[in-house]
Structures are given as C-alpha cells and as structure tokens.
Design a protein around this motif. Structure first.
Motif, PDB file in Angstrom:
ATOM      1  N   LEU A   1       0.683  -1.193   0.016  1.00  0.00           N
ATOM      2  CA  LEU A   1       0.104  -0.088  -0.036  1.00  0.00           C
ATOM      3  C   LEU A   1       0.964   1.320   0.028  1.00  0.00           C
ATOM      4  N   VAL A   2       2.152   1.374   0.800  1.00  0.00           N
ATOM      5  CA  VAL A   2       2.695   2.360   0.840  1.00  0.00           C
ATOM      6  C   VAL A   2       3.466   2.486  -0.539  1.00  0.00           C
ATOM      7  N   ARG A   3       3.893   1.612  -1.411  1.00  0.00           N
ATOM      8  CA  ARG A   3       4.689   1.620  -2.330  1.00  0.00           C
ATOM      9  C   ARG A   3       3.731   2.327  -3.772  1.00  0.00           C
ATOM     10  N   GLU A   4       2.328   1.604  -3.653  1.00  0.00           N
ATOM     11  CA  GLU A   4       1.229   2.099  -4.447  1.00  0.00           C
ATOM     12  C   GLU A   4       1.041   3.396  -4.228  1.00  0.00           C
ATOM     13  N   ALA A   5       1.214   4.074  -3.097  1.00  0.00           N
ATOM     14  CA  ALA A   5       0.738   5.751  -2.823  1.00  0.00           C
ATOM     15  C   ALA A   5       1.996   6.293  -3.229  1.00  0.00           C
ATOM     16  N   GLY A   6       3.280   5.856  -3.543  1.00  0.00           N
ATOM     17  CA  GLY A   6       4.342   6.609  -3.793  1.00  0.00           C
ATOM     18  C   GLY A   6       5.366   6.487  -2.854  1.00  0.00           C
ATOM     19  N   GLY A   7       5.398   5.947  -1.767  1.00  0.00           N
ATOM     20  CA  GLY A   7       6.377   5.864  -0.693  1.00  0.00           C
ATOM     21  C   GLY A   7       7.059   4.690  -0.627  1.00  0.00           C
ATOM     22  N   VAL A   8       8.229   4.836   0.286  1.00  0.00           N
ATOM     23  CA  VAL A   8       9.083   3.637   0.554  1.00  0.00           C
ATOM     24  C   VAL A   8       8.954   3.209   1.964  1.00  0.00           C
TER      25      VAL A   8
ATOM     26  N   GLU B   1      -2.085   7.856   0.526  1.00  0.00           N
ATOM     27  CA  GLU B   1      -1.692   9.090  -0.237  1.00  0.00           C
ATOM     28  C   GLU B   1      -1.942  10.436   0.580  1.00  0.00           C
ATOM     29  N   ALA B   2      -2.847  10.456   1.426  1.00  0.00           N
ATOM     30  CA  ALA B   2      -2.994  11.431   2.275  1.00  0.00           C
ATOM     31  C   ALA B   2      -1.834  11.679   3.105  1.00  0.00           C
ATOM     32  N   LEU B   3      -1.502  10.414   3.774  1.00  0.00           N
ATOM     33  CA  LEU B   3      -0.201  10.509   4.859  1.00  0.00           C
ATOM     34  C   LEU B   3       0.905  11.140   4.066  1.00  0.00           C
ATOM     35  N   LEU B   4       1.192  10.579   3.057  1.00  0.00           N
ATOM     36  CA  LEU B   4       2.351  11.082   2.233  1.00  0.00           C
ATOM     37  C   LEU B   4       2.418  12.573   1.817  1.00  0.00           C
ATOM     38  N   ALA B   5       1.030  13.036   1.338  1.00  0.00           N
ATOM     39  CA  ALA B   5       0.913  14.460   1.393  1.00  0.00           C
ATOM     40  C   ALA B   5       1.195  15.363   2.418  1.00  0.00           C
ATOM     41  N   ALA B   6       0.862  14.866   3.571  1.00  0.00           N
ATOM     42  CA  ALA B   6       1.142  15.536   4.698  1.00  0.00           C
ATOM     43  C   ALA B   6       2.776  15.493   4.933  1.00  0.00           C
ATOM     44  N   ALA B   7       3.292  14.576   4.765  1.00  0.00           N
ATOM     45  CA  ALA B   7       4.735  14.169   5.049  1.00  0.00           C
ATOM     46  C   ALA B   7       5.374  15.244   4.026  1.00  0.00           C
ATOM     47  N   ALA B   8       4.843  15.426   2.793  1.00  0.00           N
ATOM     48  CA  ALA B   8       5.660  16.145   1.786  1.00  0.00           C
ATOM     49  C   ALA B   8       5.391  17.829   2.217  1.00  0.00           C
TER      50      ALA B   8
END
Length: 237
Positions: A32-39, A222-229
């Motif tokens: 799920l992390v990979r598909e959302a664009g993270g590692v 994806e929202a988690l990663l957007a917040a991280a960005a």
C-alpha cells in the motif's frame, strides 16, 4: 520518495528449515505504501528510548494492526476473550506514537494502532465488542476479513480524505470505549462503533479501525504522504 516507517509483529515463525523468533508484517502494508508513492521501512519492536531517533529518520509512520493492547495500560482487568500479552509491542509502539505526535510527524494508526492512539490519550477499550453490539460482523470468521460500512464524521480530516460512506475490510473484536482526551471520533459503523479517531489541529494524526492494507484504495496513505511532503517544505529567505 517519502520513507514510511511501519511497526511490525514479533512472533515465532517457520520458513524453510527455520523455526525461530521473527519480525513479521503482512505484505499488504508495504504494498500500500509503494502504491501510494512511498518507500516502506520496517520498525520492529525496540527499546522505547530508540523511538525518537527512529521516528526522526522517517517522513511518516504507520502503526500496524496486531494483538490486543494490554488492558493494564488503560486500567482494566483482562477480559477472558482478550488475546495474549504483547508487551514488547505495547511499549515500543506507545513510544513511536508519542515521538510522532511530539515531532509533528504524520502518523496513521491501523486497527490496533488506532486503539493504542486512544489509550495513549487516556481512553479505554471495549475488550470484546460483541458484548456491546450483539453480533460478530466486525470479525465474522477467524482469520478471514469481513466487510462493513463506515461513515466519516463531517468536518474531520478523515471526511476530507474519504468523503461519504465507505465499505471497508474489517477484522477486530475490540474497539474504543471511552474516547481519549484531545481526540475526536472521525467515523462510525452503522452499529455506532467508533471506526476512526484523529487529533484535531494536527497535520496528520489519524487512526482507523479497519484494514486499508487489505483493500485497493490508496487514498489514506496518499494523504499521509501528502502531509509528509507538506511537512518537509521549509520556508526560504
């Protein structure tokens, strides 16, 4: 790409010729992390003092599902249906959650992770949900995920990420009882069970009772990663 730390199980396991203690994580989480664009980076149980440094190296954190939180952490005797203790995870993941909240690191709690977020804020858990709701729909068959509807609370972070009712994969026999101080209920099942909690005003501090890693909808991560960005952006002079 963003580094997302994911907490893990600590279990005895068998593979090949080996039968030994291992750190484990269902493959759905890193997928799920990979598909959302993270590692994905695994964060196995460690001493609590290491949590701050570990979280400090991550862009975001996921506290994964797993065994029941020890009821001694919220001042209750053990229910006959509460699972075996997992003290290493309780101690480590409490420290990871605290470090993430203190540092403003975006954090997503999944199932057990949501319950631990509630306990960290002084809340309590209902140790066997069927005692309250009178059915087993939240965990219908041992070892098999069920499905049910959840409805996000309007105006919450969760409702912005997942607007409208959602059908989600579910597998839990415990749930939030008394909501922790400073938390807001962000979703409910049709039977009234709290299905998500969040920290109002935080960039991203959310827990969901269901299992997004067992589905194909990447929006939460994806929202988690957007917040991280967003957190990584520094003003320039």
């Amino acid at each position: 790409m963003a580094l997302v730390g994911i907490t893990t199980y600590l279990e005895r396991a068998r593979w090949g010729v080996w039968d030994t203690e291992a750190v484990l994580l269902p493959a759905g989480y890193p997928r799920l992390v990979r598909e959302a664009g993270g590692v994905a980076v695994l964060l196995p149980p460690d001493v609590a003092e290491a949590a701050g440094e570990a979280v400090g190296r991550m862009d975001a954190v996921i506290v994964a599902g797993g065994p029941d939180v020890g009821p001694e952490h919220y001042g209750q005797p053990r229910h006959p249906r509460t699972g075996p203790p997992a003290p290493e995870r309780d101690t480590w993941e409490t420290a990871v959650l605290r470090a993430a909240l203190d540092s403003g690191t975006p954090v997503l709690g999944i199932c057990r992770g949501m319950q631990l977020l509630n306990v960290l804020h002084g809340g309590t858990l209902l140790q066997h949900l069927p005692d309250r709701v009178g059915h087993d729909a939240h965990a219908p068959t041992p070892g098999v995920f069920g499905e049910h509807r959840v409805t996000p609370v309007p105006g919450t972070l969760l409702a912005r990420v997942l607007p409208g009712p959602q059908t989600v994969p579910t597998y839990h026999h415990q749930a939030v009882d008394r909501l922790g101080a400073g938390l807001e209920a962000a979703a409910h099942a049709d039977d009234g069970t709290v299905e998500a909690v969040e920290v109002p005003g935080a960039r991203f501090a959310l827990g969901v009772q269901w299992h997004p890693e067992n589905a194909t909808d990447p929006r939460l991560v994806e929202a988690l990663l957007a917040a991280a960005a967003d957190r990584s952006v520094r003003p320039t002079n």
